[in-house]
Design a protein around this motif. Structure first.
Motif, PDB file in Angstrom:
ATOM      1  N   MET A   1       0.925  -1.181  -0.209  1.00  0.00           N
ATOM      2  CA  MET A   1       0.047   0.032   0.034  1.00  0.00           C
ATOM      3  C   MET A   1       0.789   1.388   0.115  1.00  0.00           C
ATOM      4  O   MET A   1       1.900   1.202   0.675  1.00  0.00           O
ATOM      5  CB  MET A   1      -0.883   0.191   1.311  1.00  0.00           C
ATOM      6  N   ALA A   2       0.514   2.172  -0.656  1.00  0.00           N
ATOM      7  CA  ALA A   2       1.121   3.560  -0.816  1.00  0.00           C
ATOM      8  C   ALA A   2       0.200   4.781  -0.451  1.00  0.00           C
ATOM      9  O   ALA A   2      -1.226   4.793  -0.680  1.00  0.00           O
ATOM     10  CB  ALA A   2       1.908   3.659  -2.090  1.00  0.00           C
ATOM     11  N   GLU A   3       1.081   5.764  -0.283  1.00  0.00           N
ATOM     12  CA  GLU A   3       0.059   7.000   0.119  1.00  0.00           C
ATOM     13  C   GLU A   3       0.063   7.985  -1.089  1.00  0.00           C
ATOM     14  O   GLU A   3       1.221   8.255  -1.428  1.00  0.00           O
ATOM     15  CB  GLU A   3       0.702   7.654   1.398  1.00  0.00           C
ATOM     16  N   LEU A   4      -0.895   8.636  -1.740  1.00  0.00           N
ATOM     17  CA  LEU A   4      -1.090   9.472  -2.606  1.00  0.00           C
ATOM     18  C   LEU A   4      -0.863  10.831  -2.047  1.00  0.00           C
ATOM     19  O   LEU A   4      -1.635  11.074  -1.066  1.00  0.00           O
ATOM     20  CB  LEU A   4      -2.221   9.405  -3.345  1.00  0.00           C
ATOM     21  N   LEU A   5      -0.220  11.789  -2.768  1.00  0.00           N
ATOM     22  CA  LEU A   5       0.173  13.041  -2.247  1.00  0.00           C
ATOM     23  C   LEU A   5      -0.630  13.956  -3.292  1.00  0.00           C
ATOM     24  O   LEU A   5       0.012  13.815  -4.472  1.00  0.00           O
ATOM     25  CB  LEU A   5       1.464  13.439  -1.829  1.00  0.00           C
ATOM     26  N   LEU A   6      -1.268  14.982  -2.937  1.00  0.00           N
ATOM     27  CA  LEU A   6      -1.689  15.972  -3.947  1.00  0.00           C
ATOM     28  C   LEU A   6      -0.981  17.314  -3.336  1.00  0.00           C
ATOM     29  O   LEU A   6      -1.378  17.705  -2.139  1.00  0.00           O
ATOM     30  CB  LEU A   6      -3.204  16.308  -4.080  1.00  0.00           C
ATOM     31  N   ARG A   7      -0.174  18.073  -4.139  1.00  0.00           N
ATOM     32  CA  ARG A   7       0.760  19.151  -4.140  1.00  0.00           C
ATOM     33  C   ARG A   7       1.391  18.963  -2.570  1.00  0.00           C
ATOM     34  O   ARG A   7       1.301  19.743  -1.748  1.00  0.00           O
ATOM     35  CB  ARG A   7      -0.227  20.430  -3.817  1.00  0.00           C
ATOM     36  N   GLY A   8       1.937  17.619  -2.271  1.00  0.00           N
ATOM     37  CA  GLY A   8       2.594  17.488  -1.049  1.00  0.00           C
ATOM     38  C   GLY A   8       1.704  16.897   0.253  1.00  0.00           C
ATOM     39  O   GLY A   8       2.214  16.584   1.241  1.00  0.00           O
ATOM     40  N   GLN A   9       0.202  16.886  -0.006  1.00  0.00           N
ATOM     41  CA  GLN A   9      -0.650  16.874   1.233  1.00  0.00           C
ATOM     42  C   GLN A   9      -1.395  15.206   0.987  1.00  0.00           C
ATOM     43  O   GLN A   9      -1.700  15.015  -0.209  1.00  0.00           O
ATOM     44  CB  GLN A   9      -1.813  17.913   1.296  1.00  0.00           C
ATOM     45  N   PRO A  10      -1.157  14.447   1.824  1.00  0.00           N
ATOM     46  CA  PRO A  10      -1.846  12.986   1.928  1.00  0.00           C
ATOM     47  C   PRO A  10      -3.479  13.044   1.396  1.00  0.00           C
ATOM     48  O   PRO A  10      -3.977  13.723   2.139  1.00  0.00           O
ATOM     49  CB  PRO A  10      -1.494  12.564   3.110  1.00  0.00           C
ATOM     50  N   ILE A  11      -3.783  12.424   0.546  1.00  0.00           N
ATOM     51  CA  ILE A  11      -5.203  12.216   0.400  1.00  0.00           C
ATOM     52  C   ILE A  11      -5.631  10.961   0.176  1.00  0.00           C
ATOM     53  O   ILE A  11      -6.858  10.711  -0.114  1.00  0.00           O
ATOM     54  CB  ILE A  11      -5.570  12.765  -1.230  1.00  0.00           C
ATOM     55  N   GLY A  12      -4.783  10.050   0.693  1.00  0.00           N
ATOM     56  CA  GLY A  12      -5.371   8.547   0.812  1.00  0.00           C
ATOM     57  C   GLY A  12      -4.236   7.282   0.407  1.00  0.00           C
ATOM     58  O   GLY A  12      -3.399   7.694  -0.307  1.00  0.00           O
ATOM     59  N   ARG A  13      -4.456   6.531   1.135  1.00  0.00           N
ATOM     60  CA  ARG A  13      -3.773   5.100   0.752  1.00  0.00           C
ATOM     61  C   ARG A  13      -4.527   4.294   0.002  1.00  0.00           C
ATOM     62  O   ARG A  13      -5.665   3.841   0.027  1.00  0.00           O
ATOM     63  CB  ARG A  13      -3.373   4.506   2.238  1.00  0.00           C
ATOM     64  N   VAL A  14      -3.487   3.872  -0.968  1.00  0.00           N
ATOM     65  CA  VAL A  14      -3.981   2.820  -2.234  1.00  0.00           C
ATOM     66  C   VAL A  14      -3.256   1.752  -2.305  1.00  0.00           C
ATOM     67  O   VAL A  14      -1.874   1.764  -2.155  1.00  0.00           O
ATOM     68  CB  VAL A  14      -4.156   3.342  -3.395  1.00  0.00           C
ATOM     69  N   LYS A  15      -3.669   0.632  -2.944  1.00  0.00           N
ATOM     70  CA  LYS A  15      -3.163  -0.504  -3.391  1.00  0.00           C
ATOM     71  C   LYS A  15      -2.988  -0.442  -5.021  1.00  0.00           C
ATOM     72  O   LYS A  15      -2.436  -1.128  -5.591  1.00  0.00           O
ATOM     73  CB  LYS A  15      -3.556  -1.950  -2.802  1.00  0.00           C
ATOM     74  N   GLY A  16      -3.929   0.235  -5.635  1.00  0.00           N
ATOM     75  CA  GLY A  16      -4.079   0.220  -7.056  1.00  0.00           C
ATOM     76  C   GLY A  16      -4.637   1.700  -7.635  1.00  0.00           C
ATOM     77  O   GLY A  16      -5.191   2.345  -6.671  1.00  0.00           O
ATOM     78  N   VAL A  17      -4.319   1.904  -8.720  1.00  0.00           N
ATOM     79  CA  VAL A  17      -4.918   3.166  -9.405  1.00  0.00           C
ATOM     80  C   VAL A  17      -5.373   2.953 -10.616  1.00  0.00           C
ATOM     81  O   VAL A  17      -4.684   2.200 -11.450  1.00  0.00           O
ATOM     82  CB  VAL A  17      -3.632   4.128  -9.493  1.00  0.00           C
ATOM     83  N   LEU A  18      -6.506   3.153 -10.957  1.00  0.00           N
ATOM     84  CA  LEU A  18      -7.416   3.006 -12.331  1.00  0.00           C
ATOM     85  C   LEU A  18      -7.405   4.182 -13.058  1.00  0.00           C
ATOM     86  O   LEU A  18      -7.834   5.313 -12.479  1.00  0.00           O
ATOM     87  CB  LEU A  18      -8.614   2.424 -12.222  1.00  0.00           C
ATOM     88  N   PHE A  19      -6.806   4.211 -14.316  1.00  0.00           N
ATOM     89  CA  PHE A  19      -6.832   5.506 -15.090  1.00  0.00           C
ATOM     90  C   PHE A  19      -7.708   5.486 -16.430  1.00  0.00           C
ATOM     91  O   PHE A  19      -7.701   4.478 -16.934  1.00  0.00           O
ATOM     92  CB  PHE A  19      -5.053   5.592 -15.621  1.00  0.00           C
ATOM     93  N   ASP A  20      -8.423   6.410 -16.587  1.00  0.00           N
ATOM     94  CA  ASP A  20      -9.020   6.678 -17.822  1.00  0.00           C
ATOM     95  C   ASP A  20      -7.765   6.982 -18.862  1.00  0.00           C
ATOM     96  O   ASP A  20      -6.741   7.499 -18.386  1.00  0.00           O
ATOM     97  CB  ASP A  20      -9.799   7.861 -17.844  1.00  0.00           C
ATOM     98  N   LYS A  21      -8.010   7.035 -20.182  1.00  0.00           N
ATOM     99  CA  LYS A  21      -7.044   6.942 -21.065  1.00  0.00           C
ATOM    100  C   LYS A  21      -7.047   8.361 -21.755  1.00  0.00           C
ATOM    101  O   LYS A  21      -6.309   9.260 -21.501  1.00  0.00           O
ATOM    102  CB  LYS A  21      -7.064   5.868 -21.959  1.00  0.00           C
ATOM    103  N   ASP A  22      -8.125   8.624 -22.610  1.00  0.00           N
ATOM    104  CA  ASP A  22      -8.192   9.869 -23.443  1.00  0.00           C
ATOM    105  C   ASP A  22      -8.497  11.070 -22.638  1.00  0.00           C
ATOM    106  O   ASP A  22      -9.507  10.931 -21.954  1.00  0.00           O
ATOM    107  CB  ASP A  22      -9.404   9.371 -24.558  1.00  0.00           C
ATOM    108  N   GLY A  23      -7.693  11.994 -22.498  1.00  0.00           N
ATOM    109  CA  GLY A  23      -7.937  13.152 -21.948  1.00  0.00           C
ATOM    110  C   GLY A  23      -7.402  13.232 -20.575  1.00  0.00           C
ATOM    111  O   GLY A  23      -7.334  14.038 -19.558  1.00  0.00           O
ATOM    112  N   THR A  24      -6.830  11.745 -20.028  1.00  0.00           N
ATOM    113  CA  THR A  24      -6.266  11.820 -18.765  1.00  0.00           C
ATOM    114  C   THR A  24      -4.922  11.453 -18.825  1.00  0.00           C
ATOM    115  O   THR A  24      -3.960  11.987 -18.619  1.00  0.00           O
ATOM    116  CB  THR A  24      -7.127  10.739 -18.035  1.00  0.00           C
TER     117      THR A  24
END
Length: 258
Positions: A1-24
């Motif tokens: 598990m890892a911690e996601l940071l948005l502009r250096g601030q924690p926003i949540g711990r995750v095991k996976g990330v699902l990405f849209d493709k077009d425009g993302t």
């Protein structure tokens, strides 16, 4: 598990990330704009060749632009061409021809002929859109943190595979869900099925998308961190269902959890 940071601030711990493709992940707008214009021109040409009348060709042209979300300042990021699968775009065009007095079979025939003709033109040829700045850096960080990654898109399986292979992302991606799978997005079942394939729980994942339909799907599926990405279009998407909004991939980072 890892911690996601948005502009250096924690926003949540995750095991996976699902990405849209077009425009993302991809800067797909230039190609989609060319594709919209070519499909519209082919539709008008097919209409003329069949000797069909219209009160105003300019009006028909505008209706077709509206059907695809083609705007003067770019593509509507919530429009059919930006968000929906090919079959839905065919339906949008056919509906316009129904408004001009065609039967549904006639409208579908004209729309299919227009799509087939534009597929043979320059905009319809297989085009791999460029990665948006910062995507590769983030994915390397997620990979180092042992975060599972996957794509969930309304593109075809072939389109996703070509995109991942071209950008050498297939080595980092653990799977994908396409328009060829059942159910397709934005059905929350698509998220559940992809998570099952990845052996992850939805609440242990983040989902990043550029469309409100992506985000409402993620919320309905129980995704733990719902991220709206706004940096892929000339017109900024409105994403009220996001837990967090990201304008640049450089704003998002990750750190391993102890």
């Amino acid at each position: 598990m890892a911690e996601l940071l948005l502009r250096g601030q924690p926003i949540g711990r995750v095991k996976g990330v699902l990405f849209d493709k077009d425009g993302t992940l991809s800067h797909s707008e230039p190609h989609l704009l060319r594709l919209a214009d070519e499909r519209i021109e082919q539709a008008l040409q097919t209409w003329r060749e069949q000797g069909r009348s219209v009160s105003s060709e300019a009006e028909l042209h505008q209706q077709l632009r509206n059907a695809f979300g083609r705007r003067e300042n770019g593509l509507d990021p919530a429009g059919t061409l930006a968000v929906a699968a090919r079959r839905d775009n065919l339906t949008s065009m056919a509906t316009v021809f129904c408004l001009q007095g065609c039967s549904w079979p006639e409208a579908c025939e004209i729309a299919s002929a227009s799509f087939d003709a534009s597929d043979q033109g320059p905009a319809g040829l297989s085009t791999i859109s460029a990665l948006l700045p910062g995507v590769d850096t983030l994915m390397k960080s997620l990979d180092r943190a042992a975060v599972t990654m996957a794509v969930i898109s309304n593109d075809t399986a072939d389109g996703i595979e070509q995109f991942l292979s071209h950008h050498d992302l297939h080595k980092r991606m653990n799977g994908f869900w396409s328009a060829d799978n059942t159910p397709p997005k934005p059905d929350p079942g698509a998220v559940h099925a992809l998570c099952e394939q990845l052996e992850l729980q939805a609440n242990d994942c983040a989902l990043v998308g550029d469309a409100e339909t992506d985000l409402t799907m993620a919320r309905s599926a129980g995704i733990g961190v719902v991220i709206g990405f706004r940096g892929g279009w000339a017109v900024t998407p409105q994403l009220p269902s996001a837990h967090h909004l990201v304008d640049r991939w450089a704003d998002l980072s990750v750190r391993p959890c102890a």
